[in-house]
Design a protein around this motif. Structure first.
Motif, short mmCIF file in Angstrom:
data_model
loop_
_atom_site.label_atom_id
_atom_site.label_comp_id
_atom_site.label_asym_id
_atom_site.label_seq_id
_atom_site.Cartn_x
_atom_site.Cartn_y
_atom_site.Cartn_z
N LEU A 1 0.83 -1.21 0.00
CA LEU A 1 0.00 0.00 0.00
C LEU A 1 0.86 1.25 0.00
N LEU A 2 1.91 1.25 0.81
CA LEU A 2 2.79 2.42 0.89
C LEU A 2 3.41 2.71 -0.47
N LEU A 3 3.93 1.70 -1.14
CA LEU A 3 4.56 1.90 -2.45
C LEU A 3 3.54 2.30 -3.50
N ALA A 4 2.34 1.72 -3.41
CA ALA A 4 1.30 2.05 -4.40
C ALA A 4 0.87 3.51 -4.30
N TYR A 5 0.73 4.00 -3.06
CA TYR A 5 0.27 5.38 -2.88
C TYR A 5 1.39 6.40 -3.09
N SER A 6 2.62 6.03 -2.71
CA SER A 6 3.71 7.00 -2.76
C SER A 6 4.43 7.01 -4.11
N GLY A 7 4.22 5.97 -4.93
CA GLY A 7 4.94 5.88 -6.20
C GLY A 7 4.72 7.08 -7.12
N GLY A 8 3.52 7.64 -7.06
CA GLY A 8 3.21 8.78 -7.91
C GLY A 8 3.67 10.12 -7.36
N VAL B 1 0.01 15.94 1.73
CA VAL B 1 0.84 14.85 2.27
C VAL B 1 0.06 14.12 3.36
N SER B 2 -0.64 14.86 4.21
CA SER B 2 -1.46 14.24 5.25
C SER B 2 -2.52 13.33 4.64
N ALA B 3 -3.04 13.74 3.50
CA ALA B 3 -4.05 12.92 2.83
C ALA B 3 -3.46 11.58 2.42
N GLU B 4 -2.22 11.57 1.93
CA GLU B 4 -1.57 10.31 1.55
C GLU B 4 -1.23 9.46 2.77
N GLY C 1 -5.68 2.35 5.34
CA GLY C 1 -5.73 1.12 4.55
C GLY C 1 -5.01 -0.02 5.25
N SER C 2 -3.91 0.28 5.91
CA SER C 2 -3.17 -0.74 6.64
C SER C 2 -3.97 -1.24 7.85
N PHE C 3 -4.71 -0.33 8.50
CA PHE C 3 -5.59 -0.75 9.58
C PHE C 3 -6.59 -1.80 9.08
N GLY C 4 -7.14 -1.55 7.90
CA GLY C 4 -8.09 -2.49 7.32
C GLY C 4 -7.47 -3.86 7.11
N LEU C 5 -6.22 -3.86 6.63
CA LEU C 5 -5.52 -5.13 6.41
C LEU C 5 -5.32 -5.89 7.71
N VAL C 6 -5.01 -5.16 8.78
CA VAL C 6 -4.79 -5.80 10.07
C VAL C 6 -6.06 -6.51 10.55
N THR C 7 -7.23 -5.94 10.27
CA THR C 7 -8.49 -6.57 10.71
C THR C 7 -8.88 -7.73 9.79
N VAL C 8 -8.48 -7.67 8.52
CA VAL C 8 -8.82 -8.74 7.58
C VAL C 8 -8.23 -10.07 8.02
N ALA C 9 -6.97 -10.06 8.42
CA ALA C 9 -6.25 -11.31 8.71
C ALA C 9 -6.91 -12.14 9.82
#
Length: 381
Positions: free
Chosen positions: A312-319, A343-346, A353-361
Motif C-alpha cells: 500500500l505504501l509503495l502504491a500510494y507514494s509511487g506517484g 501529504v497528510s491525505a496520503e 488502509g493498513s488498519f483495514g488489512l490488520v483486521t482482515v487477517a
C-alpha cells in the motif's frame, strides 16, 4: 470423469455469469454520452504530414502559443481529406504536447455539413498501442494461469465497467459517495472472489474477511478525514470538476470513499491468501479442529501483512516521487512536509488502509477455521 465434468460445468457457469454482467454493464447508459461540447463535432485520427512551429513562443523549457499541423484523416466522414489542425500550448509541461511529421493525432473536427469549421488537435493517438498492451497482458495471463487467467480478465473488465458505468455517474449525479462506494465495493468483492472459488464456501469466507477490512477502513477514513481537516479538493483535478458546473458535489465524501475503495484490492488479496491456505491445510488434515485451522490462518496472515502494508505504501507514494524530490531540493523540514494537507491525505490513505488489512487477517482466519472444518468442500448454493 463425473467430477471432471462437474468442474468444467461450474467453470462455464461462472464464465457465463461474468459474461452476462459485462454485457449488462456495456449496455447500461451513463447519462453523460451526449455532452453538449461535442455536438456538431467528430473525433477522428489523423496522420501529421506537415508542421508549422512559427507561432510557438519558447521561454527556457516552457513553450506557449500554438502549433499548426497538416493532417490526413484516417477515419470518419472526412476520411482521406487533408486538413489543418491547431495544437494549442498553455505553457504546461504536464499537459502540452508537440507533434512531429508521422505522428498519429486525435483531432476534434467542428463541421457544418461538408464544411470544416475548425480542427483542434487533442493529443497523440495512443488507443491502438493501449489495445496491443492489453491483448499482450491477456495472452500472458491466460498462458501462465489458464482458466484462472480467463476469470481474472473477466474480473478486470467488470471492475473497469463498474467504476465507469456505475460509480462515476452515481457520484456525478450527487448520490452519497460513501454509501455508493460501499455498495460497489461489496458487489465487486463478491464477484471477484466468486470468480476465484465459484460456488464454494470459500467464497463466503474470503468475502466476509475482506468486507470487515473495508468497513473498518471506511469508519476510520471518515473519522480521521474530519480530524485531519482534509478537504476533498486535495484530489487531482477536483477543482476542475467544480468549475465544470458540479459545485454541489461533496468532494470530501468522495475522498473518504476513495480511501476504502483504493485499499479494497489488497484486502481481497489477503483474504483469498488466508482462505486458500486454511483450505489446503484442512484438506491435507481432515481431522483438524477449527482452533488449529484458525491458528494456521493467523500465521499466514502475520507473514502476509508485513508485505501488504508495504505494498500500500509503495502504491500510494509511487506517484509522488517528484513531489518528494521538490521537498528535498528545497530543504523542507520533515515536520513541515507531514503537516501539508496533500501529504497528510496520503498518510491517511496508507495508514487507514493498513488498519483495514490488520483486521482482515484475524477475521478471515477465524471464519475460515470455523466454516472450512465444518463444511469441507460444500458449496453455499
Amino acid at each position: 470423469m463425473p467430477a471432471l465434468l462437474i468442474k468444467h460445468k461450474s467453470m462455464f457457469q461462472t464464465l457465463a455469469f461474468g459474461l452476462v454482467i459485462i454485457l449488462v454493464l456495456l449496455a447500461l447508459p451513463t447519462g453523460y454520452e451526449d455532452a453538449l461540447i461535442y455536438k456538431g463535432t467528430e473525433r477522428s485520427v489523423g496522420i501529421v504530414i506537415a508542421v508549422d512551429n512559427q507561432a510557438i513562443v519558447t521561454s527556457g523549457i516552457i513553450q506557449s502559443g500554438e502549433q499548426s499541423c497538416v493532417l490526413k484523416i484516417k477515419d470518419g466522414r472526412f476520411k482521406g481529406k487533408e486538413i489543418t489542425g491547431v495544437n494549442f500550448l498553455s505553457g504546461s509541461l504536464e499537459k502540452d504536447k508537440i507533434f512531429e511529421v508521422g505522428d498519429e493525432a486525435l483531432v476534434t473536427i467542428s463541421y457544418d455539413g461538408d464544411l470544416i469549421k475548425s480542427a483542434v488537435i487533442s493529443d497523440h493517438y495512443r488507443l491502438g498501442k493501449e489495445i496491443v498492451l492489453l491483448v499482450l497482458f491477456a495472452i500472458f495471463l491466460i498462458l501462465f494461469a489458464g482458466k484462472n487467467g480467463i476469470q481474472a480478465i473477466f474480473s478486470f473488465v467488470i471492475t473497469i465497467l463498474m467504476i465507469w458505468k456505475v460509480l462515476v455517474p452515481s457520484y456525478l449525479n450527487g448520490y452519497s459517495p460513501v454509501w455508493v462506494g460501499i455498495g460497489i465495493t461489496v458487489l465487486l468483492t463478491f464477484i471477484i472472489i466468486f470468480f476465484v472459488y465459484g460456488r464454494d464456501v470459500r467464497t463466503i469466507v474470503a468475502t466476509s474477511g475482506s468486507l470487515l477490512g473495508t468497513i473498518t477502513t471506511c469508519i476510520l477514513g471518515i473519522l480521521f478525514t474530519d480530524l485531519f481537516k482534509i478537504h476533498g479538493a486535495v484530489m487531482t483535478n477536483a477543482e476542475s470538476l467544480l468549475y465544470s458546473g458540479y459545485q454541489h458535489l461533496d468532494l470530501t465524501a468522495i475522498f473518504m470513499s476513495s480511501i476504502f475503495i483504493g485499499a479494497s484490492g489488497a484486502m481481497m488479496d489477503l483474504a483469498v491468501d488466508i482462505t486458500s491456505a486454511v483450505y489446503e491445510v484442512v484438506q491435507k488434515k481432515p481431522d483438524m479442529d477449527w482452533k488449529e485451522a484458525t491458528r494456521s490462518g493467523m500465521n499466514v496472515g502475520k507473514a502476509a501483512m508485513g508485505t501488504m502494508t508495504t505494498t500500500l505504501l509503495l502504491a500510494y507514494s509511487g506517484g509522488y516521487i517528484s513531489l518528494l524530490m521538490v521537498f528535498m531540493a528545497q530543504g523542507t523540514p520533515i515536520d513541515h512536509i507531514l503537516n501539508y494537507k496533500y501529504v497528510s491525505a496520503e498518510v491517511l490513505d496508507t495508514i487507514v488502509g493498513s488498519f483495514g488489512l490488520v483486521t482482515v487477517a484475524p477475521f478471515t482466519a477465524i471464519v475460515a477455521g470455523v466454516l472450512l472444518t465444518k463444511r469441507k468442500e460444500k458449496d453455499f448454493c
